[in-house]
Design an enzyme around this catalytic site. Structure first.
Site, mmCIF file in Angstrom:
data_model
loop_
_atom_site.group_PDB
_atom_site.id
_atom_site.type_symbol
_atom_site.label_atom_id
_atom_site.label_comp_id
_atom_site.label_asym_id
_atom_site.label_seq_id
_atom_site.Cartn_x
_atom_site.Cartn_y
_atom_site.Cartn_z
ATOM 1 N N SER A 329 -48.483 107.085 8.338
ATOM 2 C CA SER A 329 -48.040 107.719 7.098
ATOM 3 C C SER A 329 -47.285 106.758 6.198
ATOM 4 O O SER A 329 -46.426 105.998 6.652
ATOM 5 C CB SER A 329 -47.135 108.914 7.416
ATOM 6 O OG SER A 329 -46.656 109.500 6.232
ATOM 7 N N ASP A 330 -47.609 106.821 4.911
ATOM 8 C CA ASP A 330 -46.801 106.152 3.905
ATOM 9 C C ASP A 330 -45.443 106.850 3.857
ATOM 10 O O ASP A 330 -45.326 108.020 4.236
ATOM 11 C CB ASP A 330 -47.513 106.244 2.554
ATOM 12 C CG ASP A 330 -46.792 105.480 1.469
ATOM 13 O OD1 ASP A 330 -46.200 104.434 1.767
ATOM 14 O OD2 ASP A 330 -46.820 105.931 0.310
ATOM 15 N N LYS A 331 -44.426 106.169 3.411
ATOM 16 C CA LYS A 331 -43.095 106.768 3.325
ATOM 17 C C LYS A 331 -42.868 107.455 1.991
ATOM 18 O O LYS A 331 -42.604 108.650 1.912
ATOM 19 C CB LYS A 331 -42.000 105.703 3.540
ATOM 20 C CG LYS A 331 -40.572 106.264 3.403
ATOM 21 C CD LYS A 331 -39.526 105.179 3.560
ATOM 22 C CE LYS A 331 -39.446 104.294 2.343
ATOM 23 N NZ LYS A 331 -38.877 104.985 1.146
#
Length: 894
Positions: A329-331
């Site tokens: 996941s991207d933050k």
């Protein structure tokens, strides 16, 4: 030519010299034309489009379809046109479903093109000129102003308060302040602050730069190329069904040939009739309804997901989510709100907490969980007045009622902080200002207070510390406090003030050399989503690892990850370390680390590949252009719907309408439900198909009349089976489905128990029906009556067996017996269809059936009840055996 050059590591003068351009004059029109002809237009290359006919034809490229088409041809030659038509329709429907699931690469590339600038301001022959962005060439001097899209990759020559919005490209949550001096040659993409990249936009300020790359050589062009080069992966379900189809096709064709040879050698059937019987075996054994049922089950899953705020763009991806074992996941904007929020305020007297997240001015300033009275802390009151006054942003509601900021996000959250005070913070007029600039890293405003004038200052803490001229100020103490808050993932701002005389009308840097009083520090974060924390916990319970892959700084990423339950808050792998790793080393590191910081698009892509090398079924979430290659490569790409770019959406299999990470957990839940229901459907269809094949095979061995004709078999498979098995698509999620680990990618579609159950039920239904058929023939019943009773027996036993298959091992009559109303609806519909084929004259003609007297219906009903009871007994015994094995394993492990 320019792809390998590190222009960011060179002095501006050297860049001008190498690209043969003068800053004040730019290129001549003649030279620009020559370079345009040499290097080509500043646009991304078009992909060759596949011809429509080829797109359609490739969806017939399946072993089971080949067998069906061959059967259609043979039945057509033999004059059985109804059989031919029905088989052909099955093949066409299957191909149509495949065609509409065509991959989305063309759309993804088109989405990138939409991001590019249409026009650019350049300097040609010394004059400012507006040209089409496609005509910009390497060496052009480009003029950049607030609101512009950057037309190409540019090495900056001049930057005046220049801030660029790069989050779609790099994943940074704040605008990036630019400068012009050279950087280290190992500087990663997100830190190249002397460059402006194609497709990003100017948030504020102005600048001048020289074009260093155009078209496919730009950073966005490289991403475009990465998307084009990423190989589309088959979903686990498609791999399983494809392998299953080949195995079934080979077995059926081989068995049919053997039966034909047996009939020729040992039976005296006419050749044409024997061929028709053998085709009957093939048609009976092939689960031709399975592709349609599979698509229906997946389509229902897609519909359910749409109701839960997830748009699935590829049918098999619904099921793939159920097998996901790792989510990368991207933050920014995915696990966090992408809205800067003040979480702490530190003054010399106290350290305060601030509640509420985002730009919504709801929350309080707290001390020991009590709301602070601002009037009781003059330092806090001055600090709030300072951050509100020393500010160029604005905060207001938009037309949809959402709070939005205009200007720098950091300044926006400071306005929100002031609005959270228990009393309104004043808004005095600003008489003079020192704008923020990266060269001195602070901003100052002159304000006319009631009794005196005040200069309010905010900026980088180290610069503010150096200004302070105040008795009792302990710089080491405040430096330690700054580091403590930075390790929590906070961006720290220093705040100060200076009282001046009422006659002061202007200010400059010299006015801050003495008399500056320190007010405190403000800690700012891009806060984790509350629902994301719960979702990460749910993923862990379901045996799914969550990995954070972000372009943000390592300290921030580690701290935010720890708050979310990802990583330990200390260990993280940076992009520059990934660059030094071989693929094998990265595979190992990908398993060891949970947080990856300062990553580039290529790093994200390599990480996804590393996860897959570890035999993980990988989902990748993201919202920016930088996420697109990894989204496409992942087994399931998940894009954000609100803040996601069109490029990310088009490269993904699923789009979250609400940008809520929890929706991914809902999707995994739905995926597991879909897969379980698919297995239940197979557990229902294959035994009945095998039972039909058994009937015809036994008839050839015994040399008797066929119990069912091929057209009757098609009726059973394409009407009865599809209708009844459709009900299983609506079964609820099995208990414990979200606490069991994900299934391994190489898990076979049919387990050993499933193979046993298929054979057991096939022999039970087929053998019982054959015994009844032979008994009726011995008693002298008419062949047409016997065939009609046999047809109805097969169908009614299927209906009874449907209730067996609603749960793999649980008792059919449990508390959820009435939970799936579709089972009862399709059962009623099935009975109506059987009455239709039995009593309507034209159906009697087509399907060679006879109207039955009421007493004949006892045969199928009794047979169905026997099958139901026997299978339920088998389930009880199997469940007991399974539980005993689990108990023994548990005892052995302890």
């Amino acid at each position: 030519m320019n792809e390998e050059q590190k222009w960011f590591s060179k002095d501006a003068g050297d860049v001008l010299k190498e690209l043969d351009t003068e800053k004040s004059q730019g290129l001549s029109e003649e030279e620009a034309k020559r370079r345009l002809e040499h290097y080509g237009k500043n646009e991304l290359p078009e992909e060759d489009k596949e011809p429509l006919l080829k797109k359609v034809a490739k969806h017939f490229n399946d072993v089971l379809i080949y067998v069906l088409l061959a059967a259609a041809v043979i039945t057509g030659i033999l004059g059985h046109y109804i059989d031919t038509a029905v088989i052909a329709v099955v093949a066409i429907v299957n191909a149509a479903i495949g065609y509409f699931q065509e991959n989305k690469a063309e759309k993804a590339l088109a989405g990138i093109k939409k991001m590019l600038s249409l026009f650019a301001n350049v300097r040609r022959d010394g004059d400012r000129t507006e040209v089409a962005a496609t005509d910009v060439v390497v060496g052009d001097i480009v003029l950049l102003n607030a609101g512009d899209k950057v037309p190409a990759d540019v090495r900056l020559l001049k930057a005046e308060n220049l801030n660029v919005e790069e989050s779609p490209l790099t994943g940074e949550s704040t605008t990036v302040e630019k400068h012009t001096y050279a950087l280290d040659s190992e500087t990663v993409l997100a830190d190249r602050k002397n460059m402006a990249f194609s497709g990003t936009s100017i948030a504020s300020g102005s600048g001048v730069g020289i074009v260093t790359a155009t078209g496919e050589d730009t950073e966005i062009g490289k991403i475009n190329q990465s998307i084009a080069e990423v190989e589309d992966l088959q979903t686990p379900l498609i791999k399983q069904t494809s392998q299953f189809g080949k195995m079934v096709a080979i077995a059926i064709v081989g068995f049919s040939v053997l039966m034909y040879i047996f009939g020729l050698l040992f039976r005296d059937y006419p050749l044409g009739e024997l061929l028709l019987y053998v085709i009957g075996i093939a048609v009976a054994a092939i689960p031709e309804g399975l592709p349609a049922i599979l698509s229906i089950i997946l389509a229902i899953g897609v519909q359910n997901m749409a109701g839960r705020n997830a748009i699935v763009r590829n049918l098999p991806s619904v099921e793939t989510l159920g097998s996901v074992s790792i989510i990368g996941s991207d933050k920014t904007g995915t696990l966090t709100k992408n809205e800067m929020t003040v979480t702490s305020v530190v003054t010399s007297e106290r350290e305060y907490d601030v509640s509420g997240t985002g730009y919504v001015p709801e929350g309080d300033i707290l001390y020991k969980d009590e709301v602070v009275r601002t009037e009781e802390d003059p330092t806090l009151k001055d600090l709030l007045l300072s951050v509100k006054t020393c500010n160029d942003a604005s905060l207001k509601k938009d037309e949809e009622g959402r709070w939005d900021i205009k200007g720098d996000p950091t300044e926006g959250c400071l306005l929100t902080l002031a609005a959270k005070a228990d009393i309104p913070v004043a808004s005095p007029d600003v008489e003079a200002k020192i704008p923020f600039d990266s060269s001195y890293k602070y901003m100052a405003t002159l304000v006319d207070a009631t009794e005196e004038k005040v200069i309010y200052i905010k900026g980088a803490p180290d610069r503010i510390f150096d200004m302070v001229d105040q008795e009792g100020f302990k710089k080491p103490k405040w430096e330690q406090l700054m580091k403590t808050h930075a390790k929590k993932g906070e961006r720290v701002i220093g705040v100060a003030m200076k009282k001046v005389s009422k006659e002061t009308t202007s200010i400059d840097h010299g006015d801050l050399d003495d008399g500056v009083m320190f007010l405190g520090l403000v800690g700012i974060v891009d806060p984790p989503r509350e629902e994301a924390m719960a979702a990460v916990k749910a993923c862990n319970q379901a045996g799914i690892q969550v990995k954070m892959i972000t372009g943000d700084h390592v300290d921030t990423a580690s701290a935010i990850g720890y708050q979310l339950g990802i990583g330990d808050g200390r260990h993280a792998l940076e992009g520059k370390e990934i660059d030094t790793m071989s693929d094998d080393e990265l595979v190992k590191a990908a398993n060891e680390y949970d947080v990856f910081a300062r990553t580039t698009p290529q790093h994200k892509l390599r990480l996804v590949q590393a996860f897959q090398q570890n035999d993980k079924t990988c989902a990748m979430t993201g919202d920016g252009v930088n996420d697109a290659p990894a989204l496409k490569r992942a087994d399931v790409g998940v894009a954000m719907g609100i803040k996601g770019t069109e490029v990310a959406k088009e490269a993904s299999e699923m789009v979250l309408v609400d940008d809520n990470f929890k929706t991914i957990v809902n999707a995994v839940e739905e995926g597991r439900r879909v897969y379980d229901n698919l297995k239940k459907t197979i557990l229902f269809i294959l035994p009945t198909n095998a039972a039909e094949a058994f009937l015809i095979t036994a008839a050839i061995f015994l040399g008797i009349m066929m119990p069912l004709t091929p057209v009757q078999i098609l009726w059973v498979n394409m009407v009865s089976s599809v209708t009844v098995s459709l009900a299983l698509a609506f079964e609820q999620l099995d208990k414990g489905a979200m606490t069991r680990p994900p299934r391994p990618p190489n898990t076979p579609l049919l387990s050993g128990y499933y193979i046993f159950r298929i054979i057991f039920v096939a022999l039970l239904i087929g053998g019982g029906t054959l015994a009844m058929n032979l008994s009726m023939i011995d008693q002298g019943y008419d062949q047409a009556i016997v065939n009609t009773v046999t047809l109805n027996t097969i169908v009614i036993t299927q209906m009874f067996h449907l209730f067996n298959c609603r749960s793999e091992l649980e008792f059919a009559f449990n508390k959820d017996f009435f939970s799936n109303k579709a089972v009862f609806v399709v059962s009623g519909l099935l009975i109506l269809l059987q009455l239709f084929i039995t009593y309507v004259p034209f159906m009697n003609t087509i399907f060679e059936t006879e109207p039955l007297q009421a007493g004949y219906w006892l045969f199928p009903i009794i047979m169905g009840a026997i099958v139901f009871i026997v299978v339920e007994i088998e389930k009880v015994i199997t469940k007991q055996v399974v539980n005993n094995k689990r108990y023994k394993r548990k005892e052995g492990s302890t």
